[in-house]
Design a protein around this motif. Structure first.
Motif, PDB file in Angstrom:
ATOM      1  N   VAL B  16       0.842  -1.196   0.000  1.00  0.00           N
ATOM      2  CA  VAL B  16       0.000   0.000   0.000  1.00  0.00           C
ATOM      3  C   VAL B  16       0.879   1.249   0.000  1.00  0.00           C
ATOM      4  N   PHE B  20       1.122   4.330  -2.947  1.00  0.00           N
ATOM      5  CA  PHE B  20       0.916   5.778  -2.786  1.00  0.00           C
ATOM      6  C   PHE B  20       2.189   6.570  -3.095  1.00  0.00           C
ATOM      7  N   LEU B  23       2.258   6.725  -6.832  1.00  0.00           N
ATOM      8  CA  LEU B  23       1.202   7.625  -7.292  1.00  0.00           C
ATOM      9  C   LEU B  23       1.662   9.072  -7.119  1.00  0.00           C
ATOM     10  N   TRP B  24       2.224   9.341  -5.961  1.00  0.00           N
ATOM     11  CA  TRP B  24       2.682  10.702  -5.679  1.00  0.00           C
ATOM     12  C   TRP B  24       3.811  11.098  -6.627  1.00  0.00           C
ATOM     13  N   GLN B 214       3.846  -0.771 -10.626  1.00  0.00           N
ATOM     14  CA  GLN B 214       4.397  -1.062  -9.298  1.00  0.00           C
ATOM     15  C   GLN B 214       4.887  -2.502  -9.239  1.00  0.00           C
ATOM     16  N   THR B 240      -8.513  -4.196  -7.073  1.00  0.00           N
ATOM     17  CA  THR B 240      -8.558  -2.759  -6.793  1.00  0.00           C
ATOM     18  C   THR B 240      -9.713  -2.101  -7.543  1.00  0.00           C
ATOM     19  N   SER B 244     -12.642  -0.368  -5.457  1.00  0.00           N
ATOM     20  CA  SER B 244     -12.779   1.082  -5.594  1.00  0.00           C
ATOM     21  C   SER B 244     -14.076   1.436  -6.324  1.00  0.00           C
TER      22      SER B 244
END
Lengths: 252, 253
Positions: B16, B20, B23-24, B214, B240, B244
């Motif tokens: 996880v 992120f 993504l960032w 990833q 996912t 989501s």
């Protein structure tokens, strides 16, 4: 050659992977303009050592300094720019397999924002230095092992780096091609005047390209010196390795 | 218990966290030059254009099946006149975005996992870093935006074809009146139905790309590792999407 300033300085560098200690507080100086070859058995962490020098891996403990700059002090973007002073040739070439040889060599130049005509001229120059003229349009999959390595060299020297790193440049090649590759490395050094660090476990090519030889064993440099000094080294482990004997202190 | 459970929980949070962080980094690198429009174009063709046939085929048959199922059911209530609306709204709100996303996860999430995974194990990603190029910037930014832009575009096509599939079955098979069926199709649909589906699919596109990249980016262990990354990219991207989807639907309704 002892008077030359230190370009890469490693102090107390330690690194473990999943509880396995690979580097155990290693100290090493690489002097400006010299050709250092680090020898050692497979799996002793030679590649890991090389990746620390260029900041691809960060040490768990200890420091790596290049040209007086501590790599740990650089942030993510600074180190990306800092790496331009290095050229690194990977074990199998690590060419981008979706690109032709020409595009591979042009890649660092394009990323550095060179104009088109200068790129073309420089790529031709680099390919000539490694004797790969005529292979521009080939894809990496169409090249032999030796050609792939040389194309990797050409890409590594494109931005005229001050420091060249070679990760096992001759592993898995036939003896003749090995000699060719060694010749290319020696020529490159002569024409660029770069500091080079080579990782190898091939003694023949080590003696062909080294000014100094260091032996890595159990995470430390156990011996370092000129080829003559290493040949005369009283350490049984060094002797066993350079003579390639099956029995001795390394096998125990 | 801790011996079995703890490493798994830790691994979960590592995954996880990586998600992120990547993504960032994709967002952080996007505005920075050099802008690689050629890569973006290549990825848009690979992700979008090349997926058109399979997405359309799926949408056509999904629309057809929807009509088959609902016609028989609604007939029991003498409500077969509403088949058109039902097919259209289900397609536009839910089926086209989710099914297209799942197909894209299978086609492109896996491809990204395999491609980046191979680049990792053959040291091409290390080579990028050595050549003063950030792999997130060079490899992931174009893939992420190509997927984010192309999935909604695919969904627009799927919407149309799905509705056409429903029409063919209702009119051709059950003898519904073509004019009333078409009128009925758009009678209850509003803009929010379409837009929520498109917003969802844009998010799905981004998720597929990040998860696929990833898995590839953190590949270890040679050819076997690449295989593992590819499988996990598809499985994780699919899960996912489905999870989501629930929250996005709740949010967008």
């Amino acid at each position: 050659m002892t008077a030359k300033p230190v370009q890469i300085r490693l102090r107390g560098v330690a690194k473990s992977f999943g509880g396995k200690r690979v580097l155990a507080g290693l100290d090493l100086d690489v002097h400006e303009g010299e050709s250092l070859v680090v020898i050692g058995g497979s799996g002793t962490g030679k590649s890991v050592l090389l990746k620390h020098m260029i900041g691809l891996l960060a040490p768990d403990a200890g420091t790596v300094e290049v040209d007086g700059v501590r790599l740990a002090d650089l942030d993510y973007r600074e180190i990306t720019i800092f790496r331009r002073r290095f050229g690194m040739a990977f074990q199998e070439g690590a060419l981008f397999d979706s690109m032709t040889v020409w595009e591979n060599v042009a890649f660092p130049l394009r990323r550095a924002g060179w104009p088109r005509e200068r790129i073309a001229a420089r790529v031709a120059e680099c390919l000539e230095l490694v004797h790969l003229e005529g292979a521009e349009k080939k894809l990496p999959a169409q090249l032999s092992g030796g050609m792939r390595r040389r194309a990797g060299f050409a890409r590594a020297i494109a931005l005229t780096p001050k420091i060249l790193l070679f990760d096992e440049p001759t592993t898995g090649l036939d003896p003749v091609i090995k000699a060719v590759i060694d010749g290319v490395i020696v020529d490159l050094r002569r024409s660029l005047g770069s500091t080079t660090v080579t990782i190898s476990h091939d003694m023949k090519s080590t003696f062909r390209i080294a000014d100094r030889i260091g032996m890595l064993h159990e995470g430390r440099i156990i011996a370092i010196g000129t080829p003559e000094e290493i040949r005369a080294c009283p350490d049984g482990r060094v002797q066993q390795f350079i003579e390639g004997r099956a029995d001795g202190p390394l096998s125990d | 218990m801790s011996g079995w459970l703890r490493p798994r929980i830790e691994a979960f949070f590592v995954e996880v966290g990586r998600f992120f962080v990547l993504l960032w980094r994709v967002f952080a690198w996007t505005p920075r030059p050099p802008y690689d429009f050629r890569q973006l174009g290549t990825q848009m063709v690979r992700i979008g254009v090349d997926s058109v046939p399979v997405v359309l085929l799926t949408a056509l048959f999904t629309g057809g099946v929807m009509a088959l199922q609902t016609f028989a059911t609604l007939k029991r209530f003498n409500a077969e006149g509403y088949v058109g609306s039902l097919v259209a709204i289900s397609m536009v709100r839910e089926l086209a975005p989710v099914l297209s996303a799942l197909i894209l996860a299978g086609r492109c999430g896996s491809a990204m996992g395999a491609e980046l995974g191979t680049m990792r194990v053959t040291e091409q990603i290390d080579a990028l870093e050595v050549l003063a190029t950030d792999p997130v910037h060079y490899l992931m930014v174009p893939r992420a935006w190509a997927a984010t832009l192309m999935l909604p575009a695919l969904v627009i096509l799927a919407n149309g074809i799905g509705i056409a599939g429903g029409y063919v079955v209702s009119v051709g098979l059950f003898g519904a009146n073509p004019v009333t069926y078409m009128a009925n199709t758009f009678q209850f649909m509003d803009w929010n139905d379409v837009s929520s589906g498109l917003v969802k699919s844009a998010v799905f596109g981004l998720l597929i790309a990040i998860v696929g990249c990833q898995k590839g980016f953190y590949t270890t262990g040679g050819a076997e590792g690449v295989g593992r990354s590819t499988t996990r990219a598809v499985v994780l991207a699919s899960i996912t999407i489905l999870v989501s989807d629930f929250f996005l639907t709740k949010l967008l309704y």
